[in-house]
Design a protein around this motif. Structure first.
Motif, PDB file in Angstrom:
ATOM      1  N   SER A  75      -6.185 -19.205  11.073  1.00 24.59           N
ATOM      2  CA  SER A  75      -5.674 -16.956   9.651  1.00 24.59           C
ATOM      3  C   SER A  75      -4.409 -16.801  11.182  1.00 24.59           C
ATOM      4  N   LYS A  76      -3.969 -16.395  10.510  1.00 26.88           N
ATOM      5  CA  LYS A  76      -2.117 -15.677  11.301  1.00 26.88           C
ATOM      6  C   LYS A  76      -2.158 -14.181  11.227  1.00 26.88           C
ATOM      7  N   HIS A  77      -2.261 -12.974  12.194  1.00 25.74           N
ATOM      8  CA  HIS A  77      -2.571 -11.705  11.513  1.00 25.74           C
ATOM      9  C   HIS A  77      -0.970 -10.940  12.553  1.00 25.74           C
ATOM     10  N   LYS A  78      -0.225 -10.341  12.250  1.00 26.53           N
ATOM     11  CA  LYS A  78       0.783 -10.026  13.286  1.00 26.53           C
ATOM     12  C   LYS A  78       0.059  -9.102  13.891  1.00 26.53           C
ATOM     13  N   SER A  79       0.843  -8.578  15.578  1.00 23.57           N
ATOM     14  CA  SER A  79      -0.437  -7.600  16.199  1.00 23.57           C
ATOM     15  C   SER A  79       1.356  -6.266  16.771  1.00 23.57           C
ATOM     16  N   SER A  80       1.222  -5.768  16.858  1.00 29.16           N
ATOM     17  CA  SER A  80       2.277  -4.364  16.959  1.00 29.16           C
ATOM     18  C   SER A  80       2.810  -4.962  18.266  1.00 29.16           C
ATOM     19  N   SER A  81       2.010  -5.437  19.150  1.00 29.89           N
ATOM     20  CA  SER A  81       2.884  -5.682  19.970  1.00 29.89           C
ATOM     21  C   SER A  81       2.548  -7.499  21.218  1.00 29.89           C
ATOM     22  N   LYS A  82       3.189  -7.030  22.267  1.00 31.36           N
ATOM     23  CA  LYS A  82       3.022  -8.640  22.391  1.00 31.36           C
ATOM     24  C   LYS A  82       1.089  -8.619  23.386  1.00 31.36           C
ATOM     25  N   ILE A  83       0.516  -9.605  23.147  1.00 30.24           N
ATOM     26  CA  ILE A  83      -0.656 -10.042  22.959  1.00 30.24           C
ATOM     27  C   ILE A  83      -0.422 -10.792  24.872  1.00 30.24           C
ATOM     28  N   ILE A  84      -0.859 -10.090  25.751  1.00 31.87           N
ATOM     29  CA  ILE A  84      -0.768 -11.135  26.643  1.00 31.87           C
ATOM     30  C   ILE A  84      -1.968 -11.872  27.579  1.00 31.87           C
ATOM     31  N   MET A  99      -2.876  -6.095  24.679  1.00 30.91           N
ATOM     32  CA  MET A  99      -1.371  -6.289  24.805  1.00 30.91           C
ATOM     33  C   MET A  99      -0.513  -5.650  25.596  1.00 30.91           C
ATOM     34  N   PHE A 100       0.485  -5.743  26.022  1.00 30.91           N
ATOM     35  CA  PHE A 100       1.664  -5.518  26.777  1.00 30.91           C
ATOM     36  C   PHE A 100       1.561  -3.705  26.673  1.00 30.91           C
ATOM     37  N   SER A 105      -7.450  -4.521  21.039  1.00 34.61           N
ATOM     38  CA  SER A 105      -7.699  -4.388  19.648  1.00 34.61           C
ATOM     39  C   SER A 105      -9.354  -5.392  19.769  1.00 34.61           C
ATOM     40  N   ILE A 106      -9.464  -4.743  19.629  1.00 34.99           N
ATOM     41  CA  ILE A 106     -11.247  -4.996  19.137  1.00 34.99           C
ATOM     42  C   ILE A 106     -10.929  -6.353  17.718  1.00 34.99           C
ATOM     43  N   ARG A 107     -11.413  -7.394  17.401  1.00 38.28           N
ATOM     44  CA  ARG A 107     -10.961  -7.384  15.687  1.00 38.28           C
ATOM     45  C   ARG A 107     -12.348  -8.883  15.902  1.00 38.28           C
ATOM     46  N   ASN A 108     -12.593  -8.266  14.113  1.00 38.01           N
ATOM     47  CA  ASN A 108     -13.928  -9.546  14.116  1.00 38.01           C
ATOM     48  C   ASN A 108     -13.117 -11.247  13.427  1.00 38.01           C
ATOM     49  N   SER A 125       0.813   0.458  31.672  1.00 33.64           N
ATOM     50  CA  SER A 125      -0.027   0.010  32.127  1.00 33.64           C
ATOM     51  C   SER A 125      -0.599  -1.547  31.580  1.00 33.64           C
ATOM     52  N   PRO A 126       0.056  -2.579  31.319  1.00 32.90           N
ATOM     53  CA  PRO A 126       0.134  -3.763  30.171  1.00 32.90           C
ATOM     54  C   PRO A 126      -1.764  -3.997  30.705  1.00 32.90           C
ATOM     55  N   ILE A 127      -2.371  -4.922  29.828  1.00 29.11           N
ATOM     56  CA  ILE A 127      -3.102  -5.399  30.039  1.00 29.11           C
ATOM     57  C   ILE A 127      -3.253  -6.473  30.312  1.00 29.11           C
ATOM     58  N   TRP A 128      -3.749  -7.169  31.207  1.00 33.43           N
ATOM     59  CA  TRP A 128      -2.980  -8.353  32.260  1.00 33.43           C
ATOM     60  C   TRP A 128      -4.885  -9.074  32.410  1.00 33.43           C
ATOM     61  N   SER A 129      -5.337  -8.574  31.542  1.00 37.02           N
ATOM     62  CA  SER A 129      -6.915  -9.891  31.605  1.00 37.02           C
ATOM     63  C   SER A 129      -7.562  -8.936  31.691  1.00 37.02           C
ATOM     64  N   ILE A 130      -8.438  -9.211  30.673  1.00 41.39           N
ATOM     65  CA  ILE A 130      -9.349  -9.486  30.181  1.00 41.39           C
ATOM     66  C   ILE A 130     -10.764 -10.007  29.953  1.00 41.39           C
TER      67      ILE A 130
END
Length: 1172
Positions: A75-84, A99-100, A105-108, A125-130
Motif C-alpha cells: 500500500s502507498k500513501h501520500k505525505s505532506s513532507s519528506k519522511i525522515i 517528517m522534515f 504522523s501516527i497512522r494505523n 526542527s525536523p524530526i530526525w529520529s523516533i
C-alpha cells in the motif's frame, strides 16, 4: 555506569544504519552501497553483501513479515513532507512517521492518519529520529510527570515488585517532605482503549536539539528536554529501561526512560548516525560518519548502603529504594538524576547526585518508621570513591584522603592516609563524635573519630584489607584480606585469635560478642568463640548479622536468612558452658533445644541457668523445678512427690522407668489408669530386652499387648515354637502382628506354619507368593484351581523357574497357561533357533508347529492381530513340514546307517525339492537334498531324475566329504538309460494323470492342479482329494449329512445267453433299478485336461448324503480357521489322521511309529492324551 570497548572496526563509508539479529549473534550495518555482517562476539566480518547500486540508508532483520500473504501489493500513501524516520508500535497496529517539517504522523496499519503532532519549532526542527518504547511496564511511571522538582520524594509501602508494579507519583508543592500514598487496588475489569494507549510511549528527537515523549493519543508526557546537540539517532534498550542518543556531539549518551542523562557511552571522532542496544544484554554498538563501528559493554555497578536492618540501594539509576530487612517494608525515593553514591546511618540517608548531595532524615525515632524527608542539600559537585554519613556530618573518601563536611557543605576536617583506602565503616558513637573503622591497602587498620584530627592505628597486617567489622563490645576485630582469609584479632593485645580460609565478607553478631559469620565459596560459615565452624550452603555476601538473622547480598538484592543457633549452642553445651549457651539460645533456637539446655544445666548442677530457661519458656511452677533438682540430686522419692503435687505424675513414672525402678513405679502407680500400667510393663520389657533377657521381655510384651515387639524378639532369636503359639492365640483381625509372624516363619524355613498363618488372615495372595517362593508348586496349582484370579501369580514364576532349570518346553506351556503369549512365543523362538543351530531338525519342526499353534491362539483371542497372526501361522506350519522332512535327509547324510527305506528318502527329497522357497530356511542344505535325491533315484531306477540332481549339484558349493561321491555318481550315471522307472511315477487320484518325477509346478498335479497330500512318515502321495462345501452349508450340517450315509441300490445284473452255429455269447444286462447308481462325488472329479487354473471340488448336500463317514477325514481347525474335508478314493487302504496336528499317515505306519515313540512323530501328542 562504565563503558568498556569490546571491539572496533572501520568501514570505507558512512554507517547509516545498524540492526541486530533477533538472537543478538550477528550485526548487519549499512555502509555506503554495501551491507556488512559482523559476529557480535569478537567483531569478525562474516561477509559483505553486495547488490545495491545506490546508498543504503536503512537495514532491519525480518521478524514477522512485511505484509500479510493475501495482500498482493504494497500500500502507498501520500505525505505532506519528506519522511525522515518511522517506528512501529509493539503490537504492529500503529506506525509513527517523523517528517522534515517537524510534524509527527501516527497512522494505523491501513495508512489512515489517526494522530497528528505539530512540534513548536515547525520546519526549523525536523524530526530526525523516533522510537516506541518496546516495553509496556513503564505505563504507570509516565503518569503525572509535569511540573516535578528534582528533590520530590514519593513513599510507597509494601512494594512487591520493582519496577514492574510502580505506582503513580504524587508530589508535594514544597518538595521537602514526602506525602504518603496508599497502594492502589488493581482492577481486573476490562479497560477501554484510552487506558490502553498509555502502554505505548513514543520518544522523539528533533534538530531543535530536544527530546520529547508522547502517548499514542498524541498527548505529550512531561516537558521537552534540551540536548545541546543535533540528535541523529535514538533507540531503546530491549526492556525499555534506558535510551541511547547520538548525534553532532560525536558521542553516544545514555538516558533514563524519561530523558534524564546518565553518562557517556563512548566518544567518537565524527557524528554518530546510528546506535543500537544488543537484544537482552548490556552491549551497545555505535556507527559514525567516518565509517567507525564501535562495540561497547555497559557495566552497571551496585550502589548501596547498609546500617543494621536498613538497606538502601539504587534502582533504575535514578531512584533509591530503602528496605527494612525485618519488616520487609520498602520506600522509593525518586531523584530524577543519576544516583552516584548512597550512605545510610541510623535515621540519616545521604544520596550523591551529579551536582549535589541530598541528606534525608526519618520523620520519627520509631524503629519501624519508613517516612523520609529532605533535611539538607549540599549544592556542590564532589568526586569521591566512598561516601559515609553520620548524625551531623558526611565523610568523603577520595583514594588516600578523607574529608569531613558538615551538612551545610563546610569542610571541618581532613585526614591523609599512607595508602589507598579500601574499606570504611561507621561503628557508632555520640552524635558529632562517631567513630570510623578504616582499612587500607597496605594492611593498616585505623579508628578515626569525626571530631578528632588524629587517627588511631589499631593494628597492621601484611596483606591488604578487603572487609572489616568490630564486635559489639569493641574488643575483637575481624578482617578479610586480599587472600580470602578471615582473621580475628584481639584489639587490646593485637593477638591473632584464629583465622579461617575461603572468606569474602565477614560480620559480627550485634547481640553476641563471641559469634561471627563469614561467607565465601558458596557457603555460609558461623563460628562461635574458638569452636569449629558450622557450614551451610549460601550464595552471595554476608553484610550483617543480627540475632538469628543473617543479611546476605546476592547480585543486586539483599535478603534476611533466618539461621537457628542450635549448632553453636550445642558446642557450648559440650564444654559445659551453660551461661554462654543460654545467651546463644536467646538469639533463637527451637523448643527442643531449650529443653535440652535446661536438662543439661540440671545435670551440670547449674540451677540458675535451668531456672532462667524455664522462665524464658513461661514456666513458673516452682514445685516442678524443685522436683527436677531433687531428681538430679538423687532424692527420687521426694522428687516423685513433688511431681505428683505439681500435676506431672507422668514425669515421676518416667524418672522411675529411666532408672529401671519398676517396683517403685508400680507402687507409685497403684491401681491407677490401665494405660499407665501397660506403659510401665512395656518399659520394663524394654529394660529386660536391653539387659539381654529376651524371653522375659517377650512374656512382658505379650502381657502388655505389644505383640509386634514380642514377635520381633522371637523372630530375631529363631524361636519358631513361640512364634506359632503367638500366631495361634492372636485374633485374625490383628493383621499386622499376624503378617509379621508369617514373615518370620517364612524366613525361618517353616513355610507350613507360615501358610497356616496366611490362611488364618485370609490373605490368599500372600499364601500364593509363599508357595511360589518356596517352590511348592502342587499347593500353588491347587490354590490356583480354586481361585483363578491368581493364575498369573502362579504360572509366571513357575515358567521362569522351569526356564532357569532348562525345562524350556514346560516353561513355554506355563507361560501359555499364564496368558503371557509374548513370553511363550519368545521361549519357542529361542528354542527353535537353538534347535536349528544344533541341527536338531526334528525338534525344530516340533517347535515351529507349536509356534504356529500359538499364533493361531493369538489370532483367536485378539481380532486386531488376526491377519498378522494367520500369516505367521501358515508360515510356521510350512517351516515345520520342511524341517520334519529334512530331519530324515540330515540323518541319512550324517549317520553311518540309515533307518529309512530308499523309497522314503526318495519321496522326502522330491517333496523338499518341490517345496523349498527361494530363500532356503536356515540349516537346510540343498546339497544334502540333491545328493540324497540323486543317490536314491539311481538306486530305484529314476536315472533321468538322478542326472538332473547331479547337474544341479555341479552349480553348488560341495563340502569336501561329498566331493568324491558326487563326482563318482556323476560319471556312473552316464552309463544308465535316460529314462525313469514307471513304477515311481506319482499318480493324481483326482484326474488319474501320471505326473513326472520332476514337476516344475511343485507338489500339484500338472493336469488338474490338485495339490498332493503326502503321508507325514513315508511321504507317499495319499489317495485323498480335498473338497469344499457349497455356500450356505455349515460344518455342523455337513457332519450331520455325512453321518446319514444313505444306502445305495444294488446292481441287478442278469445274464442273457445267445447261441448260434459258430459261437456262444454271454451278455450282462443291467435292469432299470441300476440306473443312476453312479457315485455323485466321483462325478464331481471329472476334469477337462488343459486348464491352467485350479478348480476345487465343491459338494452339495446331495453329495454329502451319499458319502460314507469312514471315507471322509476332517481337519477340525479352531476358529478363525475353517475345517478342511478330504475324501478317500480307496476306502480299503486305511489312512489315519492325528487329532492334534492333523497330519495324515498310512494307518500301519502311524501305529508302528506310535509304538516306537509313544507319541505322534509330528506333534508328539501322547497316545493317551485326549484329542482337541
Amino acid at each position: 555506569m562504565r563503558a568498556v570497548l569490546t571491539w572496533r572496526d572501520k568501514a570505507e563509508h558512512c554507517i547509516n544504519d545498524i540492526a541486530f539479529k533477533p538472537d543478538g549473534t550477528q550485526l548487519i550495518l549499512a555502509a555506503g552501497s554495501r551491507l556488512l555482517v559482523y559476529d557480535t562476539s569478537d567483531g569478525t566480518l562474516l561477509q559483505p553483501l553486495k547488490g545495491h547500486k545506490d546508498t543504503v540508508y536503512c537495514v532491519a532483520y525480518a521478524k514477522d513479515g512485511l505484509w500479510s500473504p493475501e495482500q498482493k501489493s504494497v500500500s502507498k500513501h501520500k505525505s505532506s513532507s519528506k519522511i525522515i524516520c518511522c517506528s512501529w508500535t509493539n503490537d504492529g497496529q500503529y506506525l509513527a512517521l517523523g517528517m522534515f517539517n517537524g510534524i509527527i504522523s501516527i497512522r494505523n496499519k491501513n495508512g489512515e492518519e489517526k494522530v497528528k503532532i505539530e512540534r513548536p519549532g515547525g520546519s526549523l526542527s525536523p524530526i530526525w529520529s523516533i522510537c516506541w518504547n518496546p516495553s509496556s511496564r513503564w505505563e504507570s511511571f509516565w503518569m503525572n510527570r509535569e511540573n516535578e522538582d528534582a528533590e520530590d520524594v514519593i513513599v510507597n509501602r509494601y512494594i512487591q515488585e520493582i519496577p514492574s508494579t510502580l505506582k503513580s507519583a504524587v508530589y508535594s508543592s514544597q518538595g521537602s517532605e514526602a506525602e504518603e500514598e496508599e497502594p492502589e487496588e488493581e482492577d481486573d475489569s476490562p479497560r477501554d482503549d484510552n487506558l490502553e494507549e498509555r502502554n505505548d510511549i513514543l520518544a522523539v528527537a528533533d534538530w531543535g536539539q530536544k527530546v520529547s515523549f508522547y502517548q499514542l493519543s498524541g498527548k505529550q508526557i512531561g516537558k521537552d528536554r534540551a540536548l545541546n546537540f543535533d540528535p541523529c539517532c535514538i533507540s531503546y534498550f530491549t526492556k525499555g529501561e534506558y535510551i541511547l542518543l547520538g548525534g553532532s556531539d560525536k558521542q553516544v549518551s545514555l538516558f533514563t526512560k524519561d530523558g534524564v542523562r546518565l553518562g557517556t557511552v563512548g566518544e567518537q571522532n565524527s557524528w554518530v548516525w546510528t546506535c543500537q542496544a544488543k537484544p537482552d544484554s548490556n552491549y551497545v554498538v555505535v556507527g559514525c560518519q567516518d565509517g567507525t563501528i564501535s562495540f561497547y559493554q555497559l557495566i552497571f555497578s551496585t550502589v548501596h548502603g547498609l546500617y543494621k536492618d536498613r538497606y538502601a540501594y539504587r534502582d533504575s539509576m535514578t531512584d533509591v529504594i530503602v528496605q527494612h530487612l525485618i519488616t520487609e517494608q520498602k520506600v522509593r525515593i525518586k531523584c530524577k538524576e543519576l544516583v552516584k553514591k548512597i550512605a545510610i546511618y541510623r535515621n540519616r540517608l545521604a544520596i550523591q547526585l551529579p551536582e549535589k548531595i541530598l541528606i534525608y532524615e526519618l520523620y520519627s525515632e520509631d524503629l519501624s518508621d519508613m517516612h523520609y524527608r529532605v533535611k539538607e542539600k549540599i549544592i556542590k559537585k564532589f568526586e569521591c570513591n566512598l561516601l559515609v554519613v553520620c548524625a551531623n556530618h558526611i565523610i568523603l573518601c577520595q583514594e588516600k584522603r578523607l574529608q569531613c563536611l558538615s551538612f551545610s557543605g563546610v569542610k571541618e576536617r581532613e585526614w591523609q592516609m599512607e595508602s589507598l583506602i579500601r574499606y570504611i565503616k561507621v561503628i557508632g558513637g555520640p552524635p558529632g563524635r562517631e567513630g570510623l573503622l578504616v582499612g587500607l591497602k597496605n594492611g593498616q587498620i585505623l579508628k578515626i573519630f569525626v571530631d578528632n584530627l588524629f587517627a588511631i592505628v589499631l593494628l597492621k597486617q601484611a596483606t591488604a584489607v578487603r572487609c572489616l567489622d568490630m564486635s559489639a563490645s569493641r574488643k575483637k576485630l575481624a578482617v578479610v584480606d586480599e587472600n580470602d582469609t578471615c582473621l580475628v584479632y584481639d584489639i587490646d593485645t593485637k593477638e591473632l585469635l584464629f583465622q579461617e580460609p575461603n572468606a569474602n565478607s565477614v560480620a559480627w553478631n550485634t547481640q553476641c560478642e563471641d559469634m561471627l559469620c563469614f561467607s565465601g565459596g558458596g557457603y555460609l560459615n558461623i563460628k562461635a568463640s574458638t569452636f569449629p565452624v558450622h557450614r551451610q550452603k549460601l550464595q552471595g555476601f554476608v553484610v550483617g548479622y543480627n540475632g538469628s538473622k543473617i543479611f546476605c547480598l546476592h547480585v543486586f538484592s539483599i535478603s534476611a536468612v533466618e539461621v537457628p543457633q542450635s549448632a553453636p549452642m550445642y558446642q557450648y553445651l559440650d564444654r559445659k558452658l551453660f551461661k554462654e549457651a543460654y545467651q546463644i539460645a536467646c538469639l533463637g533456637v527451637t523448643d527442643t533445644d531449650w529443653r535440652e539446655l535446661a536438662m543439661e544445666a540440671l545435670e551440670g548442677l547449674d540451677f540458675e541457668t535451668a531456672k532462667k530457661e524455664r522462665k524464658k519458656r513461661g514456666e513458673t511452677n516452682n514445685d516442678l523445678f524443685l522436683a527436677d533438682v531433687f531428681s538430679y540430686q538423687g532424692k527420687f522419692h521426694e522428687a516423685a512427690k513433688l511431681y505428683k503435687r505439681s500435676g506431672h505424675e507422668n514425669l515421676a513414672l518416667e524418672m522411675y522407668t529411666d532408672l529401671c525402678m519398676f517396683e517403685y513405679a508400680k507402687d507409685f502407680l497403684g491401681s491407677g489408669d490401665p494405660k499407665e500400667t501397660k506403659m510401665l510393663i512395656t518399659k520394663q520389657a524394654d529394660w529386660a530386652r536391653n539387659i539381654k533377657e529376651p524371653k522375659a521381655a517377650v512374656e512382658m510384651y505379650i502381657s502388655a499387648g505389644e505383640h509386634v515387639k514380642a514377635i520381633e524378639i522371637c523372630g530375631d532369636h529363631g524361636w519358631v515354637d513361640m512364634l506359632i503359639d503367638i500366631a495361634r492365640k492372636l485374633d485374625k483381625a490383628e493383621r499386622e502382628p499376624l503378617l509379621l509372624c508369617a514373615t518370620y516363619l517364612k524366613k525361618l524355613d517353616s513355610p507350613g506354619y507360615a501358610a497356616e498363618t496366611y490362611l488364618k488372615m485370609g490373605d490368599l495372595k500372600s499364601l500364593v507368593q509363599l508357595h511360589v517362593e518356596t517352590q511348592r508348586w502342587d499347593e500353588a496349582f491347587a490354590l490356583g484351581e480354586k481361585h483363578p484370579e491368581f493364575k498369573d501369580d502362579i504360572y509366571m514364576p513357575y515358567a521362569q523357574w522351569l526356564a532357569e532349570n532348562d525345562r524350556f518346553e514346560e516353561a513355554q506351556k506355563a507361560f501359555h497357561k499364564a496368558g503371557r503369549q509374548r513370553e511363550a512365543v519368545q521361549v519357542l523362538e529361542q528354542l527353535t533357533n537353538n534347535a536349528v543351530a544344533e541341527s536338531r531338525f526334528n525338534d525344530a519342526a516340533y517347535y515351529y508347529w507349536m509356534l504356529s499353534m500359538q499364533c493361531l491362539d493369538i489370532a483367536q483371542a485378539d481380532p486386531a492381530q488376526k491377519d498378522t497372526m494367520l500369516g505367521k501361522f501358515y508360515h510356521f506350519q510350512r517351516l515345520a513340514e520342511l524341517y520334519h522332512g529334512y530331519h530324515a535327509i540330515h540323518r541319512h547324510t550324517e549317520d553311518p546307517f540309515s533307518v529309512h527305506r530308499p523309497e522314503t528318502l526318495f519321496n522326502i527329497s522330491r517333496f523338499l525339492l518341490h517345496s523349498l522357497p527361494k530363500d532356503t530356511p536356515s540349516g537346510i542344505s540343498k546339497v544334502k537334498i540333491l545328493f540324497t535325491l540323486a543317490k536314491q533315484s539311481k538306486a530305484l531306477g529314476a536315472y533321468r531324475l538322478a542326472r538332473h540332481a547331479y547337474d544341479k549339484l555341479r552349480g553348488l558349493y560341495i563340502p569336501a566329504r561329498f566331493q568324491k561321491s558326487i563326482e563318482l555318481g556323476t560319471l556312473t550315471i552316464r552309463a544308465k538309460p535316460f529314462h525313469d522307472s514307471e513304477e515311481l511315477v506319482p499318480l493324481c487320484y483326482r484326474c488319474s494323470t501320471n505326473n513326472p518325477l520332476l514337476n516344475n509346478l511343485g507338489n500339484v498335479c500338472i493336469n488338474c492342479r490338485q495339490p498332493f497330500i503326502f503321508s507325514a512318515s513315508s511321504y507317499d502321495v495319499l489317495h485323498l482329494v480335498e473338497f469344499y462345501l457349497e455356500e450356505g452349508i455349515t460344518d455342523e450340517e455337513a457332519i450331520s449329512l455325512i453321518d446319514l450315509e444313505v444306502l445305495r441300490p444294488k446292481r441287478d445284473d442278469r445274464q442273457l445267453e445267445i447261441a448260434n452255429n459258430s459261437s456262444q455269447i454271454l451278455r450282462l444286462v443291467e435292469t432299470k433299478d441300476s440306473i443312476g447308481d453312479e457315485d455323485p462325488f466321483t462325478a464331481k472329479l471329472s476334469f477337462e485336461q488343459g486348464g491352467s487354473e485350479f478348480v476345487p471340488v465343491v459338494v452339495s448336500r446331495l453329495v454329502l448324503r451319499s458319502m460314507s463317514r469312514r471315507d471322509v477325514l476332517i481337519k477340525r481347525w479352531p476358529p478363525p480357521l475353517r475345517w478342511q474335508y478330504f475324501r478317500s478314493l480307496l476306502p480299503d487302504a486305511s489312512i489315519t489322521m492325528c487329532p492334534s496336528c492333523f497330519q495324515m499317515f498310512h494307518s500301519e505306519d502311524y501305529e508302528l511309529l506310535v509304538l516306537q515313540h509313544g507319541c505322534c512323530p509330528y506333534c508328539r501328542r501322547c497316545k493317551d492324551d485326549p484329542g482337541p
